[in-house]
Design an enzyme around this catalytic site. Structure first.
Site, PDB file in Angstrom:
ATOM      1  N   HIS A  51      -2.100   7.985   2.283  1.00 45.44           N
ATOM      2  CA  HIS A  51      -1.115   7.624   3.315  1.00 45.44           C
ATOM      3  C   HIS A  51       0.313   7.523   2.788  1.00 45.44           C
ATOM      4  CE1 HIS A  51      -1.891   3.271   2.403  1.00 45.44           C
ATOM      5  NE2 HIS A  51      -0.694   3.059   2.923  1.00 45.44           N
ATOM      6  N   ASP A  94       3.557  -7.162   1.481  1.00 43.51           N
ATOM      7  CA  ASP A  94       2.531  -6.390   2.198  1.00 43.51           C
ATOM      8  C   ASP A  94       1.151  -7.007   1.993  1.00 43.51           C
ATOM      9  OD1 ASP A  94       1.573  -4.165   3.726  1.00 43.51           O
ATOM     10  OD2 ASP A  94       1.051  -3.097   1.874  1.00 43.51           O
ATOM     11  N   LYS A 146       0.127   6.162   7.685  1.00 38.20           N
ATOM     12  CA  LYS A 146      -1.206   5.918   8.244  1.00 38.20           C
ATOM     13  C   LYS A 146      -1.435   6.730   9.520  1.00 38.20           C
ATOM     14  CE  LYS A 146      -2.491   1.443   6.325  1.00 38.20           C
ATOM     15  NZ  LYS A 146      -2.618  -0.002   6.611  1.00 38.20           N
ATOM     16  N   HIS A 167       6.909   1.335   6.553  1.00 34.65           N
ATOM     17  CA  HIS A 167       6.136   1.416   5.304  1.00 34.65           C
ATOM     18  C   HIS A 167       4.799   2.120   5.468  1.00 34.65           C
ATOM     19  CE1 HIS A 167       4.368  -2.347   6.920  1.00 34.65           C
ATOM     20  NE2 HIS A 167       3.300  -2.001   6.228  1.00 34.65           N
ATOM     21  N   ASP A 168       4.128   1.907   6.601  1.00 38.44           N
ATOM     22  CA  ASP A 168       2.806   2.516   6.779  1.00 38.44           C
ATOM     23  C   ASP A 168       2.829   3.681   7.760  1.00 38.44           C
ATOM     24  OD1 ASP A 168       1.011   1.503   4.942  1.00 38.44           O
ATOM     25  OD2 ASP A 168       0.396  -0.181   6.199  1.00 38.44           O
ATOM     26  N   HIS A 180       4.690   1.868  -2.069  1.00 38.86           N
ATOM     27  CA  HIS A 180       4.285   0.466  -1.884  1.00 38.86           C
ATOM     28  C   HIS A 180       2.876   0.156  -2.385  1.00 38.86           C
ATOM     29  CE1 HIS A 180       2.750   2.160   1.924  1.00 38.86           C
ATOM     30  NE2 HIS A 180       1.981   1.095   2.053  1.00 38.86           N
ATOM     31  N   HIS A 181       2.094   1.183  -2.748  1.00 41.11           N
ATOM     32  CA  HIS A 181       0.773   0.901  -3.337  1.00 41.11           C
ATOM     33  C   HIS A 181       0.714   1.172  -4.839  1.00 41.11           C
ATOM     34  CE1 HIS A 181      -1.231  -0.393   0.261  1.00 41.11           C
ATOM     35  NE2 HIS A 181      -0.765   0.666   0.917  1.00 41.11           N
TER      36      HIS A 181
HETATM   37  P1  C2E Z   1      -3.779  -3.053   4.644  1.00 40.10           P
HETATM   38  O1  C2E Z   1      -4.952  -3.608   5.393  1.00 40.10           O
HETATM   39  O2  C2E Z   1      -2.448  -3.201   5.282  1.00 40.10           O
HETATM   40  O3  C2E Z   1      -3.738  -3.717   3.209  1.00 40.10           O
HETATM   41  C1  C2E Z   1      -2.620  -3.582   2.350  1.00 40.10           C
HETATM   42  C2  C2E Z   1      -2.950  -4.043   0.948  1.00 40.10           C
HETATM   43  O4  C2E Z   1      -3.261  -5.446   0.972  1.00 40.10           O
HETATM   44  C3  C2E Z   1      -4.191  -3.395   0.349  1.00 40.10           C
HETATM   45  O5  C2E Z   1      -3.898  -2.140  -0.208  1.00 40.10           O
HETATM   46  C4  C2E Z   1      -4.564  -4.422  -0.722  1.00 40.10           C
HETATM   47  O6  C2E Z   1      -3.696  -4.333  -1.836  1.00 40.10           O
HETATM   48  C5  C2E Z   1      -4.278  -5.724  -0.010  1.00 40.10           C
HETATM   49  N1  C2E Z   1      -5.505  -6.142   0.690  1.00 40.10           N
HETATM   50  C6  C2E Z   1      -5.765  -6.061   2.004  1.00 40.10           C
HETATM   51  N2  C2E Z   1      -6.989  -6.565   2.271  1.00 40.10           N
HETATM   52  C7  C2E Z   1      -7.507  -6.970   1.132  1.00 40.10           C
HETATM   53  C8  C2E Z   1      -8.740  -7.615   0.776  1.00 40.10           C
HETATM   54  O7  C2E Z   1      -9.591  -7.896   1.615  1.00 40.10           O
HETATM   55  N3  C2E Z   1      -8.920  -7.925  -0.564  1.00 40.10           N
HETATM   56  C9  C2E Z   1      -7.990  -7.646  -1.504  1.00 40.10           C
HETATM   57  N4  C2E Z   1      -8.233  -7.975  -2.784  1.00 40.10           N
HETATM   58  N5  C2E Z   1      -6.815  -7.027  -1.212  1.00 40.10           N
HETATM   59  C10 C2E Z   1      -6.567  -6.710   0.095  1.00 40.10           C
HETATM   60  P2  C2E Z   1      -5.106  -1.112  -0.446  1.00 40.10           P
HETATM   61  O8  C2E Z   1      -6.297  -1.820  -0.975  1.00 40.10           O
HETATM   62  O9  C2E Z   1      -4.579   0.020  -1.226  1.00 40.10           O
HETATM   63  O10 C2E Z   1      -5.478  -0.636   1.030  1.00 40.10           O
HETATM   64  C11 C2E Z   1      -4.610   0.197   1.773  1.00 40.10           C
HETATM   65  C12 C2E Z   1      -5.088   0.299   3.185  1.00 40.10           C
HETATM   66  O11 C2E Z   1      -6.420   0.838   3.190  1.00 40.10           O
HETATM   67  C13 C2E Z   1      -5.234  -1.055   3.883  1.00 40.10           C
HETATM   68  O12 C2E Z   1      -3.982  -1.499   4.381  1.00 40.10           O
HETATM   69  C14 C2E Z   1      -6.222  -0.706   4.978  1.00 40.10           C
HETATM   70  O13 C2E Z   1      -5.605  -0.029   6.046  1.00 40.10           O
HETATM   71  C15 C2E Z   1      -7.136   0.267   4.279  1.00 40.10           C
HETATM   72  N6  C2E Z   1      -8.332  -0.436   3.746  1.00 40.10           N
HETATM   73  C16 C2E Z   1      -8.443  -1.092   2.565  1.00 40.10           C
HETATM   74  N7  C2E Z   1      -9.675  -1.582   2.410  1.00 40.10           N
HETATM   75  C17 C2E Z   1     -10.368  -1.239   3.525  1.00 40.10           C
HETATM   76  C18 C2E Z   1     -11.725  -1.469   3.968  1.00 40.10           C
HETATM   77  O14 C2E Z   1     -12.550  -2.088   3.280  1.00 40.10           O
HETATM   78  N8  C2E Z   1     -12.069  -0.945   5.187  1.00 40.10           N
HETATM   79  C19 C2E Z   1     -11.183  -0.272   5.968  1.00 40.10           C
HETATM   80  N9  C2E Z   1     -11.586   0.191   7.156  1.00 40.10           N
HETATM   81  N10 C2E Z   1      -9.896  -0.029   5.588  1.00 40.10           N
HETATM   82  C20 C2E Z   1      -9.512  -0.509   4.378  1.00 40.10           C
HETATM   83 FE    FE Z   2       0.069   0.939   3.002  1.00 42.08          FE
END
Ligand code: C2E
Ligand code: FE
Ligand code: SIN
Ligand code: SIN
Length: 381
Positions: free
Chosen positions: A291, A344, A266, A262-263, A315-316
């Site tokens: 991504h 996810d 990335k 899925h990722d 998936h997003h």
């Molecule tokens: P991921 O960490 O695998 O997160 C997948 C999805 O889980 C996120 O898609 C979001 O829908 C949810 N999610 C994860 N963490 C949080 C959170 O702390 N709060 C909320 N409300 N939802 C959360 P999203 O937002 O589209 O992010 C995609 C990817 O972008 C993330 O995959 C991560 O790799 C990156 N990312 C997102 N936010 C941050 C951040 O603040 N800092 C960094 N360094 N990367 C981020």
């Molecule tokens: Fe993703």
């Protein structure tokens, strides 16, 4: 047989993918094309030279590529291809490496453990490396070195060693992209070996793709904070939920493979964004949101992978139409992706990330409830 690799399975409409915007897009798409080409080759010397040239193509600082095969009976690695600045040198001059030398030899250690290694400055840890025949090529001595095991279906096929004369050249993205093409070459070589062996037949198409997915998953794990256990957990829960929602047979297989990769997109996200310990700024978010498109670009050249694109590409997307990359809404989003996105997010929030600590379980559940009919399809939540 192999001709079936070319069968095209309902690709997504052309207009759905965005134009390439950066060097990263190009590298990931190139890796997909290389993967496709490698899987079609059946003569080992062609596989070696194709692998070496694709490694050069993926990174401008590569000076030298060694490809060695593993002889399990004699427990040694022997070099079959040595290329320095695009010129093939005599591989037979490279000494064999015995696995018993794992204490002294990174190559043997990598082969034994099956884990890739990256050295930022070989001279710093091994000042006499340039005199060692294992590193002795014309020109400047190696400083950055990547060692990658070639593994196919759990079988150790060999090792690839990549040099740059400059220190600190290879980051995790580079290593993961090298891992992607290396693991694909491993499968091609495995197939070639099985085809030569009269007692076996080569891997069939399904096994080849299964092996490719495993190899790519391992390559992804070379740079992401994701662990195999973690990927496995997400896959298992997605399958369970899909069964509850009535999917079966071939659909479940597609869900499994899609969830596993899925990722994969990335891989195209630079380390300073993916591994950033804090929140992303606008321009970083613009890149991060690509991504799923990178996944599309990577998997699209490989016909059989079209059918597992749904999850990596969608998936997003969100039920209310506020997601990315295409702002699909409701049932425009493929069912597999609607299911997967809940798992996810559940999994992401339950885990530590470079940018925040894991949430407690009840907070995760509350959040998923709260997002029902917003981010997620109510029936799935
Ligand atoms: P991921 O960490 O695998 O997160 C997948 C999805 O889980 C996120 O898609 C979001 O829908 C949810 N999610 C994860 N963490 C949080 C959170 O702390 N709060 C909320 N409300 N939802 C959360 P999203 O937002 O589209 O992010 C995609 C990817 O972008 C993330 O995959 C991560 O790799 C990156 N990312 C997102 N936010 C941050 C951040 O603040 N800092 C960094 N360094 N990367 C981020
Ligand atoms: Fe993703
Ligand atoms: C592993 O099997 O854990 C690593 C394989 C690779 O280097 O791609
Ligand atoms: C796990 O619990 O499976 C590992 C946690 C993580 O990788 O974030």
């Amino acid at each position: 047989g192999r001709a079936a690799l070319r069968v095209s399975l309902t690709p997504l409409p052309r207009e759905t993918f965005l134009p390439r915007s950066s060097e990263q897009d190009t590298r990931l798409a190139a890796a997909g094309e290389i993967g496709q080409a490698l899987l079609e080759l059946i003569k080992p010397p062609e596989i070696y030279s194709r692998l070496a040239s694709s490694i050069y193509q993926l990174h401008p600082s590569v000076s030298t590529v060694y490809i060695s095969l593993f002889d399990p009976r004699r427990k040694r690695l022997f070099c079959v291809h040595l290329e320095h600045e695009h010129t093939a040198l005599d591989a037979s001059l490279v000494p064999d490496i015995h696995l018993a030398d794992a204490q002294k030899n990174l190559q043997a250690e990598v082969m034994l453990s099956g884990q890739a290694q990256v050295v930022d400055d070989l001279q710093a840890i091994y000042p006499l490396a340039h005199r060692n025949p294992l590193y002795k090529t014309p020109g400047k001595p190696p400083r950055s070195v990547v060692y990658l095991p070639m593994i196919s279906k759990g079988v150790k096929i060999g090792l690839v060693q990549i040099h740059s004369p400059l220190p600190g050249r290879f980051n995790q993205t580079d290593t993961a992209l090298f891992g992607l093409v290396t693991n694909t070459a491993a499968i091609a070589l495995h197939n070639a070996q099985l085809a030569q062996d009269l007692e076996h037949t080569s891997l069939d198409l399904a096994q080849t793709y299964e092996a490719t997915i495993e190899g790519w998953t391992r390559a992804l794990e070379l740079r992401d904070f994701t662990t195999e256990r973690h990927t496995q957990r997400v896959v298992t829960i997605t399958i369970e939920l899909s069964k509850k929602l009535g999917l079966d047979g071939r659909d479940l297989l597609r869900v499994r493979r899609g969830a596993q990769l899925h990722d994969i997109g990335k891989m195209g996200i630079p380390d300073q964004i993916l591994l950033k310990p804090g929140p992303l700024d606008d321009s970083e978010w613009r890149i991060m949101r690509r991504h799923p498109v990178y996944a599309y670009e990577l998997l699209r050249p490989i016909p059989h992978f079209n059918e597992i694109l749904e999850i990596p590409y969608c998936h997003h997307e969100k039920w209310d139409g506020s997601g990315y990359p295409r702002r699909l809404r409701g049932e425009e989003i493929p069912l597999s992706a609607r299911i997967f996105s809940v798992v996810d997010v559940w999994d992401a929030l339950s885990s530590n990330r470079p940018y925040r600590a894991a949430w407690p379980a009840n907070q995760v559940i509350d959040y998923i409830d709260y997002q029902s009919n917003k981010q997620f399809e109510p029936e799935v939540t």
